[in-house]
Design an enzyme around this catalytic site. Structure first.
Site, PDB file in Angstrom:
ATOM      1  N   PRO A  10      81.561  79.127  39.992  1.00  0.00           N
ATOM      2  CA  PRO A  10      82.611  78.128  40.175  1.00  0.00           C
ATOM      3  C   PRO A  10      82.119  76.744  40.566  1.00  0.00           C
ATOM      4  O   PRO A  10      81.221  76.603  41.400  1.00  0.00           O
ATOM      5  CB  PRO A  10      83.481  78.730  41.286  1.00  0.00           C
ATOM      6  CG  PRO A  10      82.631  79.744  41.955  1.00  0.00           C
ATOM      7  CD  PRO A  10      81.705  80.276  40.896  1.00  0.00           C
ATOM      8  N   ASN A  11      82.747  75.777  39.947  1.00  0.00           N
ATOM      9  CA  ASN A  11      82.561  74.334  40.201  1.00  0.00           C
ATOM     10  C   ASN A  11      81.256  73.770  39.662  1.00  0.00           C
ATOM     11  O   ASN A  11      81.080  72.550  39.658  1.00  0.00           O
ATOM     12  CB  ASN A  11      82.698  74.011  41.699  1.00  0.00           C
ATOM     13  CG  ASN A  11      84.081  74.356  42.224  1.00  0.00           C
ATOM     14  OD1 ASN A  11      85.076  73.944  41.634  1.00  0.00           O
ATOM     15  ND2 ASN A  11      84.153  75.143  43.278  1.00  0.00           N
ATOM     16  N   ARG A  18      80.388  64.771  40.183  1.00  0.00           N
ATOM     17  CA  ARG A  18      80.878  64.566  41.555  1.00  0.00           C
ATOM     18  C   ARG A  18      79.770  64.925  42.546  1.00  0.00           C
ATOM     19  O   ARG A  18      78.867  65.682  42.222  1.00  0.00           O
ATOM     20  CB  ARG A  18      82.088  65.473  41.856  1.00  0.00           C
ATOM     21  CG  ARG A  18      83.070  65.616  40.739  1.00  0.00           C
ATOM     22  CD  ARG A  18      84.378  64.892  40.986  1.00  0.00           C
ATOM     23  NE  ARG A  18      85.197  64.986  39.771  1.00  0.00           N
ATOM     24  CZ  ARG A  18      86.047  65.979  39.521  1.00  0.00           C
ATOM     25  NH1 ARG A  18      86.248  66.904  40.418  1.00  0.00           N
ATOM     26  NH2 ARG A  18      86.717  66.020  38.382  1.00  0.00           N
ATOM     27  N   TYR A  23      74.397  67.502  45.049  1.00  0.00           N
ATOM     28  CA  TYR A  23      73.951  68.339  43.924  1.00  0.00           C
ATOM     29  C   TYR A  23      73.178  67.581  42.845  1.00  0.00           C
ATOM     30  O   TYR A  23      72.815  68.170  41.822  1.00  0.00           O
ATOM     31  CB  TYR A  23      75.159  69.069  43.322  1.00  0.00           C
ATOM     32  CG  TYR A  23      75.801  70.023  44.306  1.00  0.00           C
ATOM     33  CD1 TYR A  23      75.108  71.148  44.758  1.00  0.00           C
ATOM     34  CD2 TYR A  23      77.086  69.798  44.800  1.00  0.00           C
ATOM     35  CE1 TYR A  23      75.679  72.016  45.671  1.00  0.00           C
ATOM     36  CE2 TYR A  23      77.668  70.662  45.719  1.00  0.00           C
ATOM     37  CZ  TYR A  23      76.958  71.773  46.148  1.00  0.00           C
ATOM     38  OH  TYR A  23      77.514  72.627  47.053  1.00  0.00           O
ATOM     39  N   ASN A  74      73.491  81.780  39.430  1.00  0.00           N
ATOM     40  CA  ASN A  74      73.953  80.899  40.511  1.00  0.00           C
ATOM     41  C   ASN A  74      75.442  81.179  40.637  1.00  0.00           C
ATOM     42  O   ASN A  74      76.254  80.679  39.838  1.00  0.00           O
ATOM     43  CB  ASN A  74      73.693  79.425  40.202  1.00  0.00           C
ATOM     44  CG  ASN A  74      74.095  78.527  41.381  1.00  0.00           C
ATOM     45  OD1 ASN A  74      74.781  78.971  42.305  1.00  0.00           O
ATOM     46  ND2 ASN A  74      73.693  77.272  41.350  1.00  0.00           N
ATOM     47  N   ALA A  77      79.940  79.396  45.258  1.00  0.00           N
ATOM     48  CA  ALA A  77      80.482  79.843  46.546  1.00  0.00           C
ATOM     49  C   ALA A  77      80.790  81.351  46.578  1.00  0.00           C
ATOM     50  O   ALA A  77      80.873  81.937  47.664  1.00  0.00           O
ATOM     51  CB  ALA A  77      81.735  79.037  46.888  1.00  0.00           C
ATOM     52  N   GLU A  98      68.461  85.360  41.930  1.00  0.00           N
ATOM     53  CA  GLU A  98      69.485  84.455  42.477  1.00  0.00           C
ATOM     54  C   GLU A  98      68.914  83.047  42.579  1.00  0.00           C
ATOM     55  O   GLU A  98      67.784  82.870  43.044  1.00  0.00           O
ATOM     56  CB  GLU A  98      69.868  84.974  43.867  1.00  0.00           C
ATOM     57  CG  GLU A  98      70.842  84.100  44.609  1.00  0.00           C
ATOM     58  CD  GLU A  98      71.155  84.647  46.012  1.00  0.00           C
ATOM     59  OE1 GLU A  98      70.624  85.723  46.386  1.00  0.00           O
ATOM     60  OE2 GLU A  98      71.914  83.974  46.720  1.00  0.00           O
ATOM     61  N   HIS A 100      69.888  78.821  43.613  1.00  0.00           N
ATOM     62  CA  HIS A 100      70.795  77.779  44.130  1.00  0.00           C
ATOM     63  C   HIS A 100      70.093  76.441  44.037  1.00  0.00           C
ATOM     64  O   HIS A 100      68.888  76.342  44.318  1.00  0.00           O
ATOM     65  CB  HIS A 100      71.179  78.055  45.587  1.00  0.00           C
ATOM     66  CG  HIS A 100      71.891  79.347  45.752  1.00  0.00           C
ATOM     67  ND1 HIS A 100      73.207  79.511  45.394  1.00  0.00           N
ATOM     68  CD2 HIS A 100      71.450  80.552  46.175  1.00  0.00           C
ATOM     69  CE1 HIS A 100      73.551  80.772  45.610  1.00  0.00           C
ATOM     70  NE2 HIS A 100      72.509  81.425  46.076  1.00  0.00           N
ATOM     71  N   ARG A 107      71.992  74.496  55.218  1.00  0.00           N
ATOM     72  CA  ARG A 107      73.352  73.933  55.166  1.00  0.00           C
ATOM     73  C   ARG A 107      74.260  74.642  56.188  1.00  0.00           C
ATOM     74  O   ARG A 107      73.786  75.206  57.156  1.00  0.00           O
ATOM     75  CB  ARG A 107      73.883  74.018  53.724  1.00  0.00           C
ATOM     76  CG  ARG A 107      73.017  73.213  52.737  1.00  0.00           C
ATOM     77  CD  ARG A 107      73.585  73.219  51.342  1.00  0.00           C
ATOM     78  NE  ARG A 107      74.883  72.537  51.305  1.00  0.00           N
ATOM     79  CZ  ARG A 107      75.713  72.582  50.258  1.00  0.00           C
ATOM     80  NH1 ARG A 107      75.367  73.256  49.166  1.00  0.00           N
ATOM     81  NH2 ARG A 107      76.864  71.955  50.289  1.00  0.00           N
TER      82      ARG A 107
HETATM   83  O1  CA2 Z   1      73.347  75.078  45.851  1.00  0.00           O
HETATM   84  C1  CA2 Z   1      73.954  75.768  45.012  1.00  0.00           C
HETATM   85  O2  CA2 Z   1      73.564  75.903  43.860  1.00  0.00           O
HETATM   86  C2  CA2 Z   1      75.286  76.418  45.386  1.00  0.00           C
HETATM   87  O3  CA2 Z   1      75.368  77.679  44.742  1.00  0.00           O
HETATM   88  C3  CA2 Z   1      76.380  75.488  44.893  1.00  0.00           C
HETATM   89  C4  CA2 Z   1      77.774  75.928  45.292  1.00  0.00           C
HETATM   90  C5  CA2 Z   1      77.836  76.185  46.797  1.00  0.00           C
HETATM   91  O4  CA2 Z   1      79.117  76.683  47.149  1.00  0.00           O
HETATM   92  C6  CA2 Z   1      76.774  77.149  47.250  1.00  0.00           C
HETATM   93  O5  CA2 Z   1      76.868  77.297  48.660  1.00  0.00           O
HETATM   94  C7  CA2 Z   1      75.402  76.647  46.899  1.00  0.00           C
HETATM   95  C8  CA2 Z   1      78.815  74.860  44.973  1.00  0.00           C
HETATM   96  C9  CA2 Z   1      78.775  74.370  43.584  1.00  0.00           C
HETATM   97  C10 CA2 Z   1      79.695  73.195  43.524  1.00  0.00           C
HETATM   98  O6  CA2 Z   1      79.204  72.315  42.551  1.00  0.00           O
HETATM   99  C11 CA2 Z   1      79.705  71.061  42.542  1.00  0.00           C
HETATM  100  C12 CA2 Z   1      79.071  70.178  41.718  1.00  0.00           C
HETATM  101  C13 CA2 Z   1      79.502  68.908  41.669  1.00  0.00           C
HETATM  102  C14 CA2 Z   1      80.590  68.493  42.431  1.00  0.00           C
HETATM  103  C15 CA2 Z   1      81.230  69.391  43.241  1.00  0.00           C
HETATM  104  C16 CA2 Z   1      80.792  70.687  43.298  1.00  0.00           C
END
Ligand code: CA2
Length: 147
Positions: A10-11, A18, A23, A74, A77, A98, A100, A107
């Site tokens: 997700p996301n 964003r 990121y 990946n 969340a 896995e 990230h 974090r």
């Molecule tokens: O660091 C990572 O790759 C995560 O898997 C990214 C997840 C986060 O919830 C994990 O704790 C760590 C979130 C991905 C959200 O991606 C976005 C990208 C651009 C703008 C907003 C969110």
């Protein structure tokens, strides 16, 4: 030829659009292209997929059994919340690395727990998009050692 599934959760479709301070500026399409080319350079094939939906990710993991030799995941969340994803990975019996982008251990406290780590060969985090290349390399080494 070894076939890998690179599955993003997700996301992650918002990458590069964003929160670049968290990121980075690389888009998901660029990461996927990097995965395809690095797998190719190592004599393997990578198929990339992203979903914002836990159930779709679970179905995709189920379908990986008999289709792919390894999964680079990946889970976004869902990493920190989804026992269902963990169960899907262990039932599929397809080895998983896995990954990230960020260092989840540096974090917020709630990101320090990963349910999927329990069923992963290993975890790579904190190296940004390059982490996917490391995960592909690690997976291929694991599969070759097992063959
Ligand atoms: O660091 C990572 O790759 C995560 O898997 C990214 C997840 C986060 O919830 C994990 O704790 C760590 C979130 C991905 C959200 O991606 C976005 C990208 C651009 C703008 C907003 C969110």
């Amino acid at each position: 030829m070894i076939s890998l599934l690179v599955l993003n959760g997700p996301n992650l479709n918002l990458l590069g659009q964003r929160q670049p301070e968290v990121y980075g500026t690389t888009t998901l399409a660029q990461i996927e292209a990097l995965c395809v080319s690095s797998a190719q350079g190592l004599g393997a094939k990578a198929t990339c997929m992203q979903s914002n939906h836990e159930g779709v990710m679970i179905d995709t993991i189920h379908e990986a059994r008999g289709t792919h030799d390894g999964i680079v995941l990946n889970a976004g969340a869902y990493t920190h919340t989804s026992i269902a994803l963990m169960d899907a990975i262990s039932s599929a019996e397809v080895p998983m690395v896995e990954v990230h982008l960020s260092n989840i251990h540096a974090r917020e406290e709630f990101r320090h727990t990963s349910h999927i780590s329990r069923v992963a060969i290993g975890q790579i985090c904190g190296f940004g998009p390059q982490g996917y290349v490391m995960a592909i390399d690690a997976m291929l080494e694991h599969l070759k050692a097992r063959a």
